[in-house]
Design an enzyme around this catalytic site. Structure first.
Site, mmCIF file in Angstrom:
data_model
loop_
_atom_site.group_PDB
_atom_site.id
_atom_site.type_symbol
_atom_site.label_atom_id
_atom_site.label_comp_id
_atom_site.label_asym_id
_atom_site.label_seq_id
_atom_site.Cartn_x
_atom_site.Cartn_y
_atom_site.Cartn_z
ATOM 1 N N ASP A 79 14.889 2.252 4.781
ATOM 2 C CA ASP A 79 13.879 1.745 3.834
ATOM 3 C C ASP A 79 14.545 1.130 2.601
ATOM 4 O O ASP A 79 14.112 0.091 2.107
ATOM 5 C CB ASP A 79 12.960 2.885 3.380
ATOM 6 C CG ASP A 79 11.923 3.227 4.429
ATOM 7 O OD1 ASP A 79 12.110 2.804 5.573
ATOM 8 O OD2 ASP A 79 10.944 3.901 4.092
ATOM 9 N N PRO A 84 0.843 -1.196 0.000
ATOM 10 C CA PRO A 84 0.000 0.000 0.000
ATOM 11 C C PRO A 84 0.883 1.253 0.000
ATOM 12 O O PRO A 84 1.863 1.321 0.735
ATOM 13 C CB PRO A 84 -0.825 -0.123 1.283
ATOM 14 C CG PRO A 84 -0.173 -1.175 2.104
ATOM 15 C CD PRO A 84 0.694 -2.011 1.203
ATOM 16 N N GLY A 129 7.321 1.406 3.243
ATOM 17 C CA GLY A 129 8.487 1.597 2.384
ATOM 18 C C GLY A 129 8.193 1.548 0.898
ATOM 19 O O GLY A 129 9.077 1.231 0.096
ATOM 20 N N SER A 130 6.950 1.890 0.494
ATOM 21 C CA SER A 130 6.613 1.745 -0.932
ATOM 22 C C SER A 130 7.478 2.641 -1.819
ATOM 23 O O SER A 130 7.854 2.237 -2.922
ATOM 24 C CB SER A 130 5.136 2.017 -1.182
ATOM 25 O OG SER A 130 4.844 3.366 -0.928
ATOM 26 N N SER A 131 7.827 3.838 -1.354
ATOM 27 C CA SER A 131 8.616 4.721 -2.225
ATOM 28 C C SER A 131 10.016 4.156 -2.436
ATOM 29 O O SER A 131 10.560 4.193 -3.542
ATOM 30 C CB SER A 131 8.670 6.151 -1.669
ATOM 31 O OG SER A 131 9.329 6.181 -0.428
ATOM 32 N N ALA A 132 10.606 3.597 -1.381
ATOM 33 C CA ALA A 132 11.936 2.984 -1.550
ATOM 34 C C ALA A 132 11.826 1.726 -2.410
ATOM 35 O O ALA A 132 12.660 1.472 -3.282
ATOM 36 C CB ALA A 132 12.534 2.636 -0.180
ATOM 37 N N ALA A 133 10.755 0.943 -2.183
ATOM 38 C CA ALA A 133 10.610 -0.319 -2.918
ATOM 39 C C ALA A 133 10.475 -0.076 -4.416
ATOM 40 O O ALA A 133 11.062 -0.806 -5.225
ATOM 41 C CB ALA A 133 9.399 -1.088 -2.393
ATOM 42 N N GLY A 135 3.829 3.692 5.357
ATOM 43 C CA GLY A 135 4.909 3.317 6.269
ATOM 44 C C GLY A 135 5.504 1.953 5.989
ATOM 45 O O GLY A 135 6.247 1.414 6.797
HETATM 46 O O1 PMV Z 1 7.121 5.893 6.092
HETATM 47 P P1 PMV Z 1 8.260 5.076 5.616
HETATM 48 O O2 PMV Z 1 7.930 3.650 5.247
HETATM 49 O O3 PMV Z 1 8.961 5.743 4.456
HETATM 50 O O4 PMV Z 1 9.338 4.983 6.807
HETATM 51 C C1 PMV Z 1 10.012 6.152 7.256
HETATM 52 C C2 PMV Z 1 10.909 5.856 8.421
HETATM 53 C C3 PMV Z 1 11.558 7.099 9.069
HETATM 54 O O5 PMV Z 1 12.363 6.637 10.153
HETATM 55 C C4 PMV Z 1 10.491 8.027 9.639
HETATM 56 C C5 PMV Z 1 12.407 7.901 8.094
HETATM 57 C C6 PMV Z 1 13.696 7.201 7.669
HETATM 58 O O6 PMV Z 1 14.241 7.620 6.640
HETATM 59 O O7 PMV Z 1 14.183 6.284 8.362
#
Ligand code: PMV
Length: 315
Positions: free
Chosen positions: A149, A98, A104-108, A102
């Protein structure tokens, strides 16, 4: 018949067990890959201008909305590195992670796209290069990424992670089951990261710095609880962590509601996961039956989706 040239790249979601936000400031974090959610990018040739097809946009790469700016950056960096700036490519993104929750979809998506492009051109991709490219994309998406991420969506093992340091693989052998609940509301990682940055530079800087240090201490203790198979103490640490995250103002009404629901349903502990201000929460359950009960309660309380993750035998 001529074979169609195709490049493929994969990545998966991630769950931060403990340490989000504080990890940006050098505190440790514990996170693991979440293979229940996946990302696949396919690259083929097109006769016209390069195109991209994903849930948010379908059209010419150069005209992508600003929201997807980080993806354009990935394509630009990779194609420049491969000396293929004028390649005519059709990029297709399929994801069960989704978006903006949170996980990590943007990194994935940055990981899977980078891998797919290197695969398409038959070139080797080192881990170091992958992480450098994803870091550039994540800087656009998040502002100040810790790198967690990028690692977690591309690696297969749980990690004890400290920004800029050698990371440490962890074995999960906990007699407990993790529940993940999606509020259905998009998280706001960029805004949450920026607001924490403001807090630790503002008039109550010392107070908030102490808050981040306390999160770091909880992460260190949680590592010990994982090693000692002490699910009850880990659950308590998660709930303490949530209090600290709330003080940092990165929780939300919907997250608090699902976290309270999990607590009332008998979770050992519960907290938000990832950037917060929406997105997903996690709860620790003593066993699978309890996890299923918590999932049901979360769904009744409005969770968009729930997942169950066994914390045993994963290394
Ligand atoms: O929301 P996500 O899945 O991109 O996770 C962010 C995690 C943080 O600790 C808030 C930022 C980071 O870069 O580690």
């Amino acid at each position: 018949m001529e074979e169609i040239k195709i490049g493929r790249g994969f990545a998966h979601g991630k769950i931060i067990l403990m340490g989000e936000h504080a990890v940006v400031y050098g505190q440790p974090a514990i996170a693991f890959p979440f293979p229940a959610t996946k990302m696949e990018v396919t690259v083929t040739e097109t006769s016209g201008e390069p195109t991209i097809d994903c849930a948010f946009y379908s059209g010419v790469l150069a005209k992508m909305p600003e929201l997807l700016e980080s993806l354009r950056k990935v394509a630009e960096l990779v194609l420049t590195d491969l000396n293929q700036q004028s390649a005519k490519l059709k990029i297709k993104i399929e994801s069960s992670i989704p978006a903006e929750r949170g996980m990590g979809s943007s990194a994935a998506v940055a990981v899977a796209l980078t891998r797919a492009l290197y695969n398409y051109f038959g070139r080797k991709l080192s881990k170091k290069k992958l992480l450098t490219i994803v870091a550039a994309a994540e800087t656009i998406a998040h502002g100040n990424p810790s790198g967690l991420d990028a690692l977690m969506t591309s690696e297969e093992t749980p990690l004890y992670f400290i920004k800029g340091k050698e990371f440490c693989p962890l074995t999960l052998n906990l007699d407990a089951v993790l529940v993940v609940g999606d509020t259905g509301k998009t998280g706001q990682t960029k805004a949450a990261v920026a607001s924490v940055a403001e807090k630790i530079r503002g008039s109550k800087a010392e107070y908030y710095q102490k808050n981040l240090d306390n999160i770091g201490d909880l992460v260190k203790r949680s590592r010990g609880f994982l090693e000692k198979n002490d699910a009850a103490s880990l659950g308590k640490a998660m709930s303490e962590g949530q209090k600290l995250l709330k003080e940092l103002d990165v929780s939300s009404y919907e997250l608090d509601h699902l976290i309270e629901t999990a607590d009332s349903a008998g979770a050992l502990g519960a907290k938000l996961t990832g950037g917060g201000r929406g997105g997903c929460m996690i709860a620790l359950a003593s066993d699978r039956k309890k996890a299923e009960e918590i999932c049901l309660e979360l769904t009744l309380a409005g969770a968009r989706a729930t997942w169950i993750y066994e914390m045993r035998g994963i290394s």
